[in-house]
Design a protein around this motif. Structure first.
Motif, mmCIF file in Angstrom:
data_model
loop_
_atom_site.group_PDB
_atom_site.id
_atom_site.type_symbol
_atom_site.label_atom_id
_atom_site.label_comp_id
_atom_site.label_asym_id
_atom_site.label_seq_id
_atom_site.Cartn_x
_atom_site.Cartn_y
_atom_site.Cartn_z
ATOM 1 N N TYR A 1 -36.042 -43.054 -10.213
ATOM 2 C CA TYR A 1 -37.204 -42.435 -9.936
ATOM 3 C C TYR A 1 -38.249 -42.395 -10.981
ATOM 4 O O TYR A 1 -39.364 -42.071 -10.744
ATOM 5 C CB TYR A 1 -37.024 -40.925 -9.651
ATOM 6 N N TRP B 1 -50.670 -28.519 -6.634
ATOM 7 C CA TRP B 1 -50.094 -29.748 -6.906
ATOM 8 C C TRP B 1 -49.522 -29.852 -8.237
ATOM 9 O O TRP B 1 -50.195 -29.180 -9.299
ATOM 10 C CB TRP B 1 -50.878 -31.146 -6.364
ATOM 11 N N PRO B 2 -48.436 -30.506 -8.596
ATOM 12 C CA PRO B 2 -48.122 -30.556 -10.002
ATOM 13 C C PRO B 2 -49.136 -31.267 -10.838
ATOM 14 O O PRO B 2 -49.501 -32.257 -10.397
ATOM 15 C CB PRO B 2 -46.566 -31.219 -9.748
ATOM 16 N N GLN C 1 -41.130 -36.609 -0.839
ATOM 17 C CA GLN C 1 -39.721 -37.196 -1.302
ATOM 18 C C GLN C 1 -38.949 -36.373 -2.320
ATOM 19 O O GLN C 1 -39.457 -35.624 -3.119
ATOM 20 C CB GLN C 1 -40.381 -38.472 -2.183
ATOM 21 N N ARG C 2 -37.532 -36.390 -1.992
ATOM 22 C CA ARG C 2 -36.756 -35.466 -2.849
ATOM 23 C C ARG C 2 -36.534 -36.452 -4.231
ATOM 24 O O ARG C 2 -36.148 -37.506 -4.184
ATOM 25 C CB ARG C 2 -35.398 -35.218 -2.455
ATOM 26 N N VAL C 3 -36.710 -35.768 -5.403
ATOM 27 C CA VAL C 3 -36.780 -36.446 -6.596
ATOM 28 C C VAL C 3 -35.444 -35.949 -7.455
ATOM 29 O O VAL C 3 -35.189 -34.866 -7.757
ATOM 30 C CB VAL C 3 -37.883 -36.392 -7.507
ATOM 31 N N GLU D 1 -33.905 -35.911 -10.898
ATOM 32 C CA GLU D 1 -34.440 -36.325 -12.202
ATOM 33 C C GLU D 1 -33.208 -36.878 -13.110
ATOM 34 O O GLU D 1 -33.396 -37.644 -14.178
ATOM 35 C CB GLU D 1 -34.672 -35.099 -13.098
ATOM 36 N N ASP E 1 -43.497 -37.467 -12.470
ATOM 37 C CA ASP E 1 -44.877 -36.674 -12.005
ATOM 38 C C ASP E 1 -45.715 -37.145 -10.905
ATOM 39 O O ASP E 1 -46.211 -36.556 -9.912
ATOM 40 C CB ASP E 1 -45.743 -36.278 -13.303
ATOM 41 N N ARG F 1 -44.849 -39.204 -8.599
ATOM 42 C CA ARG F 1 -44.004 -38.999 -7.292
ATOM 43 C C ARG F 1 -44.181 -37.711 -6.746
ATOM 44 O O ARG F 1 -44.343 -37.585 -5.676
ATOM 45 C CB ARG F 1 -42.475 -39.556 -7.532
ATOM 46 N N ARG F 2 -44.070 -36.499 -7.546
ATOM 47 C CA ARG F 2 -44.086 -35.256 -7.053
ATOM 48 C C ARG F 2 -45.472 -34.846 -6.597
ATOM 49 O O ARG F 2 -45.981 -34.348 -5.626
ATOM 50 C CB ARG F 2 -43.860 -34.401 -8.195
ATOM 51 N N ARG F 3 -46.624 -35.538 -7.195
ATOM 52 C CA ARG F 3 -47.783 -35.404 -6.872
ATOM 53 C C ARG F 3 -48.260 -36.063 -5.753
ATOM 54 O O ARG F 3 -48.971 -35.537 -4.754
ATOM 55 C CB ARG F 3 -48.594 -36.041 -8.107
ATOM 56 N N PRO G 1 -44.904 -35.874 -2.063
ATOM 57 C CA PRO G 1 -44.337 -34.625 -2.130
ATOM 58 C C PRO G 1 -43.123 -34.318 -1.442
ATOM 59 O O PRO G 1 -42.183 -33.469 -1.548
ATOM 60 C CB PRO G 1 -45.475 -33.657 -1.975
#
Length: 629
Positions: free
Chosen positions: A331, A293-294, A322-324, A326, A313, A315-317, A320
């Motif tokens: 977001y 994981w990030p 979910q399309r983020v 940037e 970060d 959200r990505r963690r 996962p």
């Protein structure tokens, strides 16, 4: 691989055939030479007597008599008899196994046997099997030394199941290579390639049967009992009663030679808690295969509707799927969706559940997936140490205290009946990990203060205020128990007092301020540890509840007492409350003792599938990791 010569069964003990023949061959040659010499000598002298009888002197007659008397003929006859005796005995005793019975199974005789000396030689010469020698010998002795894994000269299906189980050992947090002492499949192919009449085929068959048995014991020992023996490593500090599974009986179940209520035939684990962790291990390894994981590079506190780059970060963690984007500022907003994800994460990791990003949450978010995998494997190992039967009695009840989780759980027939928060020992006064039986309850108890606490905590107060005990509803007595008599505190020089020279005892009288509360749950043990009520109920609101001197304080003592006394006539919830509020101490024995386990699991899976992690409160994870990895 170790090879062995054929074995011949003598009437007394089995001896390798080649040694047998060599031994008797030497006797035969020796006695033959002696016999020839004796006959020649006798013939010479007898012939001389016939030719010149007048020349025989008295001395010569004596010498001739001695030669005839000492001739090796009787010895030779005896030696020949010894040589033939085993064959005669074997012919007259049909129950004695012969070399043919032992080795020649090419004709499909599946009751062929091998002797204990062969087992000793083969297993004893293989380093990775040697430690299983006694168990292997016991297994074959109990089956009269018959082969276990063959039928009609082919491996039975259970052999393939064993090989598959070993191949999948990584799914159990074990290492498959540790159990592949030899390539079982390759050795079976080699066995099949040998012609049926080739005597080496039977030797290969025996070797393969022994290798399968020893391989099973190697694997099953780690799988069912643990790869590490916690009782032989003091640093692990685990004194829960041993898992006494009999692996030789488990193997008989796999071979369908006996029945069992345990899932040995399926090569399956014994506890649901273990099975859930195994599924979690698969889940986290899949995350590992995807690169983990990030990292969350965060600092400061982030609350609902705050905007920060760290939210991206998070959200990505935690989200996962979910399309983020940037480039989209939305977001970067700490919205309700992210807060809910953080709240769930905090619950799973024993953090303060406030939905706010802060230092402790950042720290837990950044624990690498590799460490979480190791943590899961460590706790799977602990499940293997537990007895196969945790419960006792018709209703299968037991109480489990998970120390790092600060939680008490009551189980009945595999179902959770109740759970409650707990307060456990501080690091310097850690709650021991062990098991016992709750035997009785003590309502409105005295608190008998340990001398160590008298010296560390009470002595400083008495040095300042000699009447301090009265303010705490305490008293000094000559001894604990019903025969205790009060003693004046002036009898002690508190400046020189230590726990070792203190001749009296201090106890706290029953009442609302008693440190043990209104009831304690007794399972007599060497640690003087028990479960009990507490007047300091506010401590149950804390996240980390390690405040005691080793005993376990329970959040709902009345409910636990009522449950444990449900089989006691007349002891309903009302009577329990009355006993808890009495002014006199009262002991009530349980109708049947209930097992209690004080254990140490820093990872577990809830009924809904969520995986929980906790900090290594006493460092036991680290101690185990040094032995396991």
């Amino acid at each position: 691989m170790t090879t062995s010569s054929y074995t011949f069964y003598s009437p007394i003990t089995p001896i390798p055939l080649q040694i047998y023949l060599n031994f008797y061959g030497l006797i035969f040659v020796y006695t033959s030479v002696q016999l020839f010499c004796a006959i020649s000598s006798t013939y010479f002298h007898l012939n001389a007597d016939v030719q010149e009888p007048d020349k025989i002197t008295l001395l010569e007659k004596k010498r001739m008599k001695k030669i005839l008397t000492n001739t090796p003929l009787p010895q030779a006859a005896l030696s020949m008899l010894l040589l033939l005796l085993p064959f005669l005995a074997a012919a007259s005793n049909n129950s004695l196994p012969t070399a043919s019975d032992t080795l020649n199974v090419a004709n499909g005789n599946e009751k062929a046997k091998f002797d204990r000396h062969y087992i000793q030689e083969y297993i004893g010469n293989e380093n990775e099997y040697r430690h299983q020698l006694e168990l292997v010998k016991q297994f074959y002795e109990e089956r009269d030394f018959q082969l276990a894994w063959f039928k009609n000269n082919a491996l039975i299906p259970q052999a393939d199941k064993l090989i598959q189980a070993i191949d999948k050992a990584h799914k159990e947090g074990l290492t498959a290579a540790d159990y592949k002492v030899i390539d079982l499949q390759e050795n079976y192919r080699a066995y099949e390639a040998i012609p049926a009449k080739d005597p080496t085929k039977q030797q290969k068959k025996q070797e393969l049967d022994l290798a399968l048995t020893a391989s099973y014991f190697n694997y099953a020992s780690d799988f069912y009992k643990g790869a590490v023996d916690p009782h032989s490593t003091a640093s692990i500090e685990w004194e829960v009663k041993r898992n006494k599974i009999k692996l030789n009986k488990a193997l008989e179940t796999i071979l369908q030679e006996r029945e069992s209520t345990y899932p040995y035939y399926e090569f399956e684990a014994l506890h649901e808690g273990y099975l859930k962790l195994r599924n979690a291990l698969l889940q986290y390894r899949q995350i590992q295969e995807r690169g983990g994981w990030p990292k969350v590079d965060g600092e400061g506190v982030i609350k609902l509707n705050d905007t920060s780059e760290v939210v991206l970060d998070v959200r990505r963690r935690l989200l996962p799927q979910q399309r983020v984007n940037e480039q989209d500022s939305v977001y970067f907003v700490y919205d309700q969706q992210v807060k809910d994800a953080v709240t769930t994460f905090q619950k799973q990791h024993g953090l303060a559940v406030d939905g706010v990003l802060g230092p402790q949450t950042y720290k837990s978010l950044n624990v690498p997936v590799d460490e979480r995998i190791d943590q899961i494997v460590l706790n799977m190992e602990r499940w293997r140490w537990l007895p196969k039967d945790l419960a006792k009695g018709d209703d299968n009840r037991y109480v489990m205290v998970n120390i790092p989780a600060f939680r008490v759980t009551v189980m009945e027939n595999g179902e959770e009946m109740m759970r409650m928060k707990a307060v456990v020992g501080k690091t310097m006064h850690s709650t021991p990990v062990f098991s016992h039986q709750i035997q009785y309850l003590m309502f409105s108890p005295y608190w008998n203060v340990p001398n160590s606490i008298v010296e560390d905590d009470i002595k400083p107060h008495l040095q300042k205020n000699i009447n301090w005990l009265e303010t705490q509803d305490m008293e000094m007595v000559n001894t604990f128990g019903p025969n205790a008599k009060r003693v004046s505190v002036h009898n002690v020089n508190w400046n020189t007092m230590t726990q070792h020279n203190f001749d009296y005892r201090i106890r706290q009288r029953p009442g609302p301020n008693n440190s043990l509360g209104r009831v304690k749950f007794i399972f007599p043990n060497e640690y003087a540890v028990y479960l009990h009520d507490t007047p300091a109920n506010h401590l149950f609101d804390e996240r980390d509840r390690d405040f005691s001197h080793g005993c376990v304080r329970v959040e709902r003592p009345a409910d636990l007492a009522t449950y444990l006394l449900q089989d006691k006539p007349g002891w309903d919830a009302s009577r329990v409350r009355s006993a808890m509020n009495a002014s006199n101490q009262q002991r009530v024995d349980l109708e049947e003792s209930v097992p209690v386990y004080l254990v140490y699991f820093t990872t577990w899976v809830e009924a809904d599938g969520t995986v929980h992690f906790r900090d290594d409160l006493y460092g036991h994870d680290n101690a185990l990791a040094q032995q396991l990895f």
